[in-house]
Design an enzyme around this catalytic site. Structure first.
Site, PDB file in Angstrom:
ATOM      1  N   LEU A 143       4.690  -2.409  -3.534  1.00  0.00           N
ATOM      2  CA  LEU A 143       3.555  -1.957  -4.471  1.00  0.00           C
ATOM      3  C   LEU A 143       3.238  -3.236  -5.169  1.00  0.00           C
ATOM      4  O   LEU A 143       2.126  -3.577  -5.699  1.00  0.00           O
ATOM      5  CB  LEU A 143       3.943  -0.924  -5.368  1.00  0.00           C
ATOM      6  CG  LEU A 143       3.304   0.523  -5.092  1.00  0.00           C
ATOM      7  CD1 LEU A 143       3.596   0.789  -3.902  1.00  0.00           C
ATOM      8  CD2 LEU A 143       3.370   1.481  -6.006  1.00  0.00           C
TER       9      LEU A 143
ATOM     10  N   ASP B 142       3.162  -6.302  -4.338  1.00  0.00           N
ATOM     11  CA  ASP B 142       2.415  -7.238  -3.883  1.00  0.00           C
ATOM     12  C   ASP B 142       0.977  -6.953  -3.830  1.00  0.00           C
ATOM     13  O   ASP B 142       0.106  -7.387  -3.153  1.00  0.00           O
ATOM     14  CB  ASP B 142       2.963  -7.649  -2.264  1.00  0.00           C
ATOM     15  CG  ASP B 142       4.441  -7.996  -2.300  1.00  0.00           C
ATOM     16  OD1 ASP B 142       4.607  -8.923  -3.397  1.00  0.00           O
ATOM     17  OD2 ASP B 142       5.130  -7.892  -1.621  1.00  0.00           O
ATOM     18  N   HIS B 143       0.556  -5.654  -4.410  1.00  0.00           N
ATOM     19  CA  HIS B 143      -0.800  -5.069  -4.103  1.00  0.00           C
ATOM     20  C   HIS B 143      -0.988  -4.953  -5.581  1.00  0.00           C
ATOM     21  O   HIS B 143      -1.007  -3.585  -5.841  1.00  0.00           O
ATOM     22  CB  HIS B 143      -0.529  -3.963  -3.203  1.00  0.00           C
ATOM     23  CG  HIS B 143      -0.412  -4.302  -1.691  1.00  0.00           C
ATOM     24  ND1 HIS B 143       0.660  -4.381  -1.181  1.00  0.00           N
ATOM     25  CD2 HIS B 143      -1.237  -4.641  -0.754  1.00  0.00           C
ATOM     26  CE1 HIS B 143       0.767  -5.001   0.144  1.00  0.00           C
ATOM     27  NE2 HIS B 143      -0.563  -5.246   0.408  1.00  0.00           N
ATOM     28  N   VAL B 144      -1.707  -5.576  -6.217  1.00  0.00           N
ATOM     29  CA  VAL B 144      -2.452  -5.432  -7.660  1.00  0.00           C
ATOM     30  C   VAL B 144      -3.858  -5.455  -7.720  1.00  0.00           C
ATOM     31  O   VAL B 144      -4.297  -6.439  -7.180  1.00  0.00           O
ATOM     32  CB  VAL B 144      -1.467  -6.290  -8.609  1.00  0.00           C
ATOM     33  CG1 VAL B 144      -1.918  -5.981 -10.064  1.00  0.00           C
ATOM     34  CG2 VAL B 144      -0.104  -6.377  -8.396  1.00  0.00           C
TER      35      VAL B 144
ATOM     36  N   ILE C  26      -1.063  -0.745  -6.479  1.00  0.00           N
ATOM     37  CA  ILE C  26      -1.625   0.166  -5.631  1.00  0.00           C
ATOM     38  C   ILE C  26      -0.881   0.358  -4.320  1.00  0.00           C
ATOM     39  O   ILE C  26      -0.256  -0.457  -3.766  1.00  0.00           O
ATOM     40  CB  ILE C  26      -2.956   0.081  -5.376  1.00  0.00           C
ATOM     41  CG1 ILE C  26      -3.410  -1.119  -4.671  1.00  0.00           C
ATOM     42  CG2 ILE C  26      -3.877   0.127  -6.762  1.00  0.00           C
ATOM     43  CD1 ILE C  26      -4.729  -1.269  -3.715  1.00  0.00           C
TER      44      ILE C  26
END
Lengths: 167, 128
Positions: A31, A33-35, A41
């Site tokens: 998570l 690594d996915h902002v 997210i």
């Protein structure tokens, strides 16, 4: 060990439908690594994987997990909203067609926020699975079922569906 | 159902299964060579045709399968006379004329499946 992207099975209609949920947690490195706009997210690709695991178990259960069920094609995927830490994802998969060669499934993905009770639609995913021992090319694969490993059986046992995995 | 109506529905099937535009789906377009279909797409197409036209398709009925299992049908990677005769008998919806005296490489067999082949197949099944 295979990476599981569902936490538990909540509903099962044999040969027809399987529902699973996933609680999204900040403890999951992926998570971070996915902002998006400051919010961590759940990557869409992993939501498709979650649906593939849900639908894959459904398809596998029709043969008592004797067939090796492989995700062969993402026929259609439409995901319109983000899911963030603290929220729960619900995967609801249905078999559309199944035969010796494989199966097609369709399903919905919903989310529920930490403080709410209502489910909101995130999107829809259609998948195609191959029973690879019956592949058109006649290619041979190892005899043991490397798809449905011990941790998948653990998910079944947790849901009280262990009998589905018995030979 | 008229042949034109079948063709239009096949266009929709291939549009959904292969992500191609309907104007690319011409009668003589080969599923593999022209429309980029891969082996797993054949299963997808079978399921979609079953759903669209409401009939069942047996394994190997629409597309040739497991040809290499039988050495009488395939030798040195090429379709034998016996193999060709078997296919012509089982798959009347496919035009095998181009390989009668041409390249019979097994890798080329898939190229023979055209949009017309699918329309022929549905027409035969519906007449059934």
């Amino acid at each position: 060990m295979r990476w599981l992207w569902i936490d538990c099975i909540t509903e099962h209609e044999e040969g027809k439908r399987l529902v699973a949920i996933k609680n999204v947690s900040l403890a999951e490195d992926v998570l971070h690594d996915h902002v998006v706009q400051g919010k961590t997210i759940m990557p869409f690709s992993l939501m498709i994987e979650g649906m593939a695991q849900t639908a894959g178990i459904l398809v596998g259960s029709t043969s008592r997990f004797k067939e090796k069920v492989i995700l062969a094609k993402i026929s259609k995927a439409s995901l319109d909203f983000d899911v963030t830490a603290g929220e729960t994802i619900r995967y609801d998969a249905t078999i559309d067609r199944i035969d010796q060669a494989g199966a097609s499934t369709s399903g919905t993905i919903d989310r529920r926020c930490a403080s709410g009770e209502a489910w909101e639609r995130v999107g829809r995913v259609e998948l195609l699975f191959s029973h690879i021992d019956n592949n058109m090319a006649g290619t041979e694969f190892p005899a043991h079922n490397f798809v449905f490993s011990a941790n998948f059986k653990m998910v079944l046992e947790t849901a009280g569906l262990a009998s589905l995995a018995e030979n | 159902m008229s042949r034109d109506a079948i063709f239009e529905k096949i266009q929709e099937v291939l549009d959904d299964a292969l992500g191609v535009d309907e104007d690319e789906v011409t009668p003589n377009a080969s599923l593999t060579a022209d429309l980029g279909a891969e082996s797993i797409d054949f299963l997808d197409i079978v399921f979609r045709i079953e759903k669209t036209f409401d009939f069942k398709i047996s394994q190997g009925e629409l597309f040739p399968e497991n040809l290499t299992d039988n050495p009488d049908w395939v030798a040195d990677g090429k379709l034998t006379d016996a193999g060709l005769a078997m296919l012509k008998e089982r798959m009347t919806h496919v035009d095998f004329a181009s390989i009668e005296d041409g390249d019979r490489s097994i890798s080329k067999i898939g190229d023979l499946i055209t949009v017309n082949s699918l329309v022929n197949f549905v027409e035969i099944k519906l007449a059934g």
